[in-house]
Enzyme design. Structure first.
Site, PDB file in Angstrom:
ATOM      1  N   LEU A 216       0.849  -1.199   0.000  1.00  0.00           N
ATOM      2  CA  LEU A 216       0.000   0.000   0.000  1.00  0.00           C
ATOM      3  C   LEU A 216       0.880   1.243   0.000  1.00  0.00           C
ATOM      4  O   LEU A 216       1.750   1.381   0.855  1.00  0.00           O
ATOM      5  CB  LEU A 216      -0.890   0.013   1.258  1.00  0.00           C
ATOM      6  CG  LEU A 216      -1.938  -1.105   1.363  1.00  0.00           C
ATOM      7  CD1 LEU A 216      -2.444  -1.227   2.786  1.00  0.00           C
ATOM      8  CD2 LEU A 216      -3.100  -0.870   0.407  1.00  0.00           C
ATOM      9  N   HIS A 217       0.672   2.102  -0.971  1.00  0.00           N
ATOM     10  CA  HIS A 217       1.477   3.322  -1.000  1.00  0.00           C
ATOM     11  C   HIS A 217       0.766   4.521  -1.616  1.00  0.00           C
ATOM     12  O   HIS A 217       1.326   5.600  -1.679  1.00  0.00           O
ATOM     13  CB  HIS A 217       2.777   3.071  -1.773  1.00  0.00           C
ATOM     14  CG  HIS A 217       2.550   2.937  -3.258  1.00  0.00           C
ATOM     15  ND1 HIS A 217       2.052   1.801  -3.826  1.00  0.00           N
ATOM     16  CD2 HIS A 217       2.722   3.811  -4.265  1.00  0.00           C
ATOM     17  CE1 HIS A 217       1.938   1.969  -5.127  1.00  0.00           C
ATOM     18  NE2 HIS A 217       2.332   3.182  -5.433  1.00  0.00           N
ATOM     19  N   ARG A 218      -0.472   4.335  -2.109  1.00  0.00           N
ATOM     20  CA  ARG A 218      -1.160   5.462  -2.771  1.00  0.00           C
ATOM     21  C   ARG A 218      -1.421   6.580  -1.766  1.00  0.00           C
ATOM     22  O   ARG A 218      -1.891   6.305  -0.647  1.00  0.00           O
ATOM     23  CB  ARG A 218      -2.522   5.036  -3.314  1.00  0.00           C
ATOM     24  CG  ARG A 218      -2.457   4.029  -4.379  1.00  0.00           C
ATOM     25  CD  ARG A 218      -2.513   4.624  -5.763  1.00  0.00           C
ATOM     26  NE  ARG A 218      -2.036   3.616  -6.656  1.00  0.00           N
ATOM     27  CZ  ARG A 218      -1.110   3.769  -7.583  1.00  0.00           C
ATOM     28  NH1 ARG A 218      -0.568   4.950  -7.788  1.00  0.00           N
ATOM     29  NH2 ARG A 218      -0.720   2.779  -8.326  1.00  0.00           N
ATOM     30  N   ARG A 251       7.171   5.887   1.215  1.00  0.00           N
ATOM     31  CA  ARG A 251       6.121   6.885   1.508  1.00  0.00           C
ATOM     32  C   ARG A 251       5.263   6.430   2.689  1.00  0.00           C
ATOM     33  O   ARG A 251       4.968   7.189   3.603  1.00  0.00           O
ATOM     34  CB  ARG A 251       5.226   7.066   0.264  1.00  0.00           C
ATOM     35  CG  ARG A 251       4.036   7.965   0.512  1.00  0.00           C
ATOM     36  CD  ARG A 251       3.060   7.912  -0.651  1.00  0.00           C
ATOM     37  NE  ARG A 251       3.457   8.692  -1.795  1.00  0.00           N
ATOM     38  CZ  ARG A 251       3.226  10.006  -1.944  1.00  0.00           C
ATOM     39  NH1 ARG A 251       2.622  10.677  -1.015  1.00  0.00           N
ATOM     40  NH2 ARG A 251       3.602  10.622  -3.033  1.00  0.00           N
ATOM     41  N   ASP A 293      -2.790  -1.502  -3.464  1.00  0.00           N
ATOM     42  CA  ASP A 293      -3.338  -0.390  -4.218  1.00  0.00           C
ATOM     43  C   ASP A 293      -2.445  -0.108  -5.428  1.00  0.00           C
ATOM     44  O   ASP A 293      -2.522   0.934  -6.053  1.00  0.00           O
ATOM     45  CB  ASP A 293      -3.513   0.863  -3.338  1.00  0.00           C
ATOM     46  CG  ASP A 293      -2.234   1.304  -2.654  1.00  0.00           C
ATOM     47  OD1 ASP A 293      -1.148   0.825  -3.024  1.00  0.00           O
ATOM     48  OD2 ASP A 293      -2.314   2.154  -1.745  1.00  0.00           O
TER      49      ASP A 293
END
Ligand code: UD1
Length: 370
Positions: A216-218, A251, A293
């Site tokens: 997950l990084h969005r 991130r 994501d």
């Protein structure tokens, strides 16, 4: 007489590397040594430096056998405007000096759009690999990059037929658009043996089909405290039932630290540093479920027919839902969707047409035939 075609190939961020690898391999091997039927292909690889950490970049060059970049623009991180502008100012003189016939861009990252803008203004033709994908969600930075890139490109190479339909709706003439298939799957097929030799499952003491692979990084999931807190809470709950393997994007790590969210690393919850390509393919093939994501993982899990839950309200890759093993989910529905997959209620899907390992061949043929 031999006709020379010179390509400047752009790679900037992690998801670009597995797209340029098969392309470069095919260009180098074109006709045996870069020449066929009176056409000689030449290329230079430009790394913009959007991703720069060893684990986000160098590892992929090594694993995918990508030759070292001929030029590195070294732009690094920054806001969208800063990063895009830095790529543009640094790429413009390179483009002027190299005088390519084509700039070849892949995917939808800031580097893709920035180099397209530069080339279009210098009158250099642009080929966009992975053209036509649309989430119809302009809050996603990548959607803006896709729209700008596709509106300026001269040759739009799509991975699936929905891409052609989207471009038609935007008034892009059919003559510019070519369905070539999914180049990421070329890389996947070429690396399958090495992926299957990965020792990650063993090192993490994981059993096939008995763990969940999470990425997950969005910004929409990780940049807001409430969402990220709730997602991490759900993962911790899940980790009590089955190991959760979560190689964490820089991130996401940064945002967890900023919001004071603890990254419990315990028997159930395996928080890892970003992993390489072969380890990631191995986790995708062997997971009971992928929760992500990422665009690339939606496609790779479809290829492996591994159930995938995509934590996003939309996808620019709808074929992974209509044909493949992907399902969109929301924060509110995540818990029930996870339970359903763990009870094996999700369908396994099929592999879409033209995801056959030959996209790079069709891309090069389209460039030569242009
Ligand atoms: C970028 C792409 C996204 C892609 C993702 C894959 C855009 C708009 N976004 O998002 O489409 O899915 O890459 O990873 O182009 N950082 C590091 N080391 C690095 C690179 C980044 O620590 O090598 C950190 C920096 O703190 C940076 C943050 O990660 O501020 C975000 O990097 P950035 O390239 O801006 O966007 P991504 O979230 O990686």
């Amino acid at each position: 007489m031999t006709k020379k075609i010179k390509l400047l190939i752009i790679a900037g961020a992690r998801p670009n590397f597995m797209k340029v690898a098969p392309l470069i391999k095919h260009i180098r091997g074109y006709g045996g040594a870069g020449e066929k039927d009176g056409v000689r292909l030449e290329y230079r690889l430009v790394h913009t430096g959007q991703h720069y950490d060893e684990k986000m970049s160098d590892v992929f060059f090594g694993e995918l056998g990508i030759p070292a970049p001929d030029i590195n623009l070294g732009v690094g991180s920054g806001s969208h405007a800063v990063q895009t502008a830095n790529v543009m100012t640094k790429f413009e003189p390179v483009c002027e000096q190299e005088k390519p016939d084509w700039v070849v861009v892949v995917g939808d990252v800031n580097s893709t759009m920035a180099c397209t803008l530069v080339a279009a203004k210098l009158g250099v033709k642009v080929a966009h690999v992975e053209a036509g994908l649309r989430s119809y969600d302009r809050t996603m930075p990548e959607e803006v990059n896709r729209i700008v890139t596709d509106s300026l490109a001269d040759l739009l190479l799509t991975p699936s037929a929905d891409g052609n339909e989207n471009l038609k709706k935007e008034g892009i003439p059919d003559s510019k658009v070519k369905l070539v298939g999914n180049v990421m799957i070329d890389a996947l097929i070429a690396n399958l043996n090495q992926a299957r030799a990965s020792s990650l499952l063993k090192r993490q003491e994981l059993k096939p089909k008995d763990f969940v692979y999470v990425t997950l990084h969005r910004p929409s999931n990780v940049d807001e405290q409430a969402s990220l807190t709730s997602i991490m809470g759900e993962l911790k709950r899940l980790a009590r039932e089955m190991p959760v393997v979560f190689p964490i994007h820089p991130r996401t790590r940064k945002m967890c630290a900023q919001f004071g969210i603890s990254l419990d690393d315990n028997k159930g919850m395996r928080i890892l540093e970003p992993i390489g390509y072969h380890d990631s393919l191995s986790l995708t093939e062997n997971a009971r479920l992928v929760l992500t994501d990422s665009g690339g993982l939606q496609e790779e899990s479809t290829y492996f027919r591994t159930p995938c839950l995509t934590l996003r309200p939309n996808t620019e890759r709808p074929i992974t839902v209509t044909v493949g093993s992907n399902k969109l989910t929301t924060l509110g529905g995540l818990s029930a969707d996870l339970d359903a997959v763990l009870k094996r209620e999700l369908q396994f899907g099929k592999i879409p047409e033209f995801w056959d390992g030959r996209a790079s061949e069709r891309i090069v043929d389209s460039l030569v035939a242009y």
